[in-house]
Design an enzyme around this catalytic site. Structure first.
Site, short mmCIF file in Angstrom:
data_model
loop_
_atom_site.label_atom_id
_atom_site.label_comp_id
_atom_site.label_asym_id
_atom_site.label_seq_id
_atom_site.Cartn_x
_atom_site.Cartn_y
_atom_site.Cartn_z
N SER A 265 -9.62 -1.81 7.18
CA SER A 265 -8.98 -1.59 5.87
C SER A 265 -8.08 -2.71 5.39
O SER A 265 -7.68 -2.72 4.22
CB SER A 265 -8.19 -0.28 5.89
OG SER A 265 -9.05 0.82 5.89
N LYS B 87 0.85 -1.20 0.00
CA LYS B 87 0.00 0.00 0.00
C LYS B 87 0.89 1.24 0.00
O LYS B 87 1.87 1.30 0.76
CB LYS B 87 -0.87 -0.06 1.26
CG LYS B 87 -1.97 0.92 1.38
CD LYS B 87 -2.80 0.60 2.63
CE LYS B 87 -4.03 1.47 2.74
NZ LYS B 87 -4.86 1.13 3.92
N SER C 291 -9.47 0.30 3.08
CA SER C 291 -8.77 1.21 2.19
C SER C 291 -7.61 0.55 1.44
O SER C 291 -7.09 1.14 0.50
CB SER C 291 -8.23 2.39 3.00
OG SER C 291 -7.30 1.95 3.97
#
Lengths: 475, 68
Positions: free
Chosen positions: A185, A86, A161
């Protein structure tokens, strides 16, 4: 070298299978990396999981791993395994966009502790992944880098996310990815994309060099194919770091050693309060079938209630909103137009919450954790819930930027994951079925603080009983 | 029908934080606060005088699995 393995087969391996095959001399790191790059080249145009691909650097690192093995040098437990992370894990000298326009050119001044630990274990870092802007939506929408798409059906959301992490692991673009989890997330993209995601106990994994969202609820963790992968990944990344004074000092056990497949007598509490209320029928059915699979391996299933859930939910809604609002206050004053609509609208609400209620929420956190443990984890080893109450929504029906009326569906996505951030408990999501449209359904298991080994043992036994985690989307 | 709290809340945010309403969706989100306030009303009186934030980390350590 043993029998040759085709490129497509290589991409289908789990993280631990790839690492073990490399260590055994059955495959080269270069071949593993090329298999991943070929998948990205072929399919990421539709999925949109990658923000930055460091192709040449990855192949160079892979070549060095192959040379090290040939020379008989010691190898780390993740040597030769390609990963991507990420885009909020800082690597010194590299841009870390945090999925935002505001930080599109932000060059990280230091390298995150978790990246240093993965580097030391020999993992190959291939680059940075798409994510919700500043890690603040549960769906995977991104107005700046484009929405990430679910590899099972590109019209559907990935969960957020950590959208690129979930979609990319599911699409077999790489073997593991770091996500972050403040309200679900890691677990949401895991369940929605059909992979395994682990949020450890609050403070278990150091957050040094990681973009903050909520000091009280942020967690670092992996999205992978299997519980065994998560066990190895966690063992290599958990543990106190002097750079993060909040990181836990509890010893880190050998999680993989606990994965015997034997869960006879494991006591599973099914929390009927809140977590099953309003669940879609396919989700409820898959969840009940998952419980039968656990029972088939000897687990004992018991239904429980938790009166603490009302307070937990109310306070959960306060903490990350207030902390996020505080972190973003300068940008919200000076350049609010540079946020996506769904993000600035969420942050804005945080400024309305009175300070005494925020302090009250933090102050009630310990007592409510004690109450929840008394209700669901006293006399029980794990508590089970669906990860997502509803079927996977489409990108369109959760798009607030297009229509504010989608607010309710957008916020509902994280209903079953948020409470465990407030509680700080170790929680895993793993695939447990598919709905009639072919979209994944997830099982969520939580345990007492620092009982990651118990969560992983239960999840691994479930995956020895089922094959949901082995299924890959047809791209 | 927009709840009455929305406009005064926007004014309070502007006064305390210097943040202006960024878009219509933010106004929609503020309307959502009515339900949250109702939930918090139900919790009034549950915090005791001695509660303090630091008890959470202590609870994490104390509530670990008992040795078996």
């Amino acid at each position: 070298m043993n029998a040759p393995v085709s490129t497509s087969d290589l991409a289908m391996l789990s993280m631990t299978e790839a690492a073990d095959a490399f260590a055994a001399g059955e495959v080269t790191a270069t071949a593993l990396t090329q298999a991943c790059l070929a998948r990205i080249d072929a399919f990421d145009a539709g999925v949109n999981s990658v923000i930055r691909l460091d192709r040449d650097a990855a192949l160079e690192t892979a070549g060095a791993a192959d040379a090290a093995r040939a020379a008989g040098k010691p190898l780390g437990a993740l040597a030769g395994v390609p990963m991507m992370h990420k885009d909020m894990y800082y690597r010194a000298g590299k841009v870390s966009t945090c999925g935002s326009k505001i930080r599109r050119d932000f060059v990280a001044p230091k390298t995150a502790t978790v990246l240093q630990r993965l580097d030391a274990a020999g993992a190959i870092d291939m680059g940075a992944l798409n994510m919700a802007e500043f890690a603040q939506n549960p769906t995977g929408h991104n107005a700046h880098f484009g929405d990430c798409h679910n590899p099972w059906d590109l019209a559907y959301c990935t969960g957020g996310s950590s959208s690129g992490s979930g979609a990319g692991v599911a699409a077999r673009f790489f073997y593991a990815a770091l996500g972050s989890d403040t309200g679900g997330s890691i677990r949401l993209p895991a369940t929605i994309c059909g992979v395994t995601g682990l949020k450890a106990t609050q403070t278990r994994v150091p957050r040094t060099g990681v973009m903050p969202l909520s000091f009280s609820a942020d967690n670092v963790g992996p999205l992978v194919r299997t519980a065994r992968d998560a066990a190895r990944f966690l063992a290599l990344t958990a543990g106190h770091c002097p750079g993060d004074a909040t990181s836990a000092r509890e010893p880190v056990p050998d999680y993989e050693a606990a994965l015997s497949g034997d869960i006879r007598g494991l006591r599973v509490a099914v929390c009927e309060t809140y977590f099953l209320e309003g669940a879609d029928a396919p989700v409820a059915a898959a969840f009940e079938t998952a419980l039968l699979a656990l029972a088939a391996r000897g687990a004992v299933i018991t239904r429980v209630k938790a009166a603490s859930m009302r307070a937990i939910n109310a306070y959960t809604a306060l903490v990350s909103r207030v902390e996020g609002a505080a972190i973003h206050a300068n940008w919200m004053r000076e350049q609010p137009q540079d946020y996506a609509i769904h993000l600035s609208s969420r942050l804005y609400g945080g400024y309305a919450i009175p300070a005494h209620l925020y302090v009250e929420a933090l102050s009630r956190r310990g007592p409510l954790l004690r109450q929840f443990v008394a209700e669901t984890l006293t006399g029980f080893d794990v508590v089970a819930t669906p990860t997502l109450k509803t079927r996977v929504p489409t990108l369109a029906e959760t798009d607030i930027d297009a229509d504010p009326e989608n607010w309710g569906r957008f916020m509902a996505v994280s209903a079953n994951t948020r409470p465990f951030n407030f509680l700080g408990l170790p929680t895993i999501s793993l695939p447990c079925g598919f709905d009639e449209r072919g979209l994944p359904i997830g099982l969520q298991l939580a345990a007492r603080p620092f009982a990651e080994a118990t969560v992983l043992r239960a999840a691994d036994a479930f995956q020895q009983e089922t094959d949901w985690h082995r299924r890959a989307p047809a791209l | 029908m927009e709840p009455e709290l929305v406009v005064p809340t926007m004014e309070a945010i502007g006064r305390w934080s210097g943040v202006s309403l960024p878009n219509a969706a933010a106004r929609h989100g503020l309307a959502d606060h009515a339900a949250l306030i109702a939930e918090l009303e139900a919790l009034r009186g549950t915090m005791v005088f001695e509660d303090e934030p630091s008890t959470f980390e202590a609870a994490l350590r104390e509530l670990q699995e008992p040795a078996r």
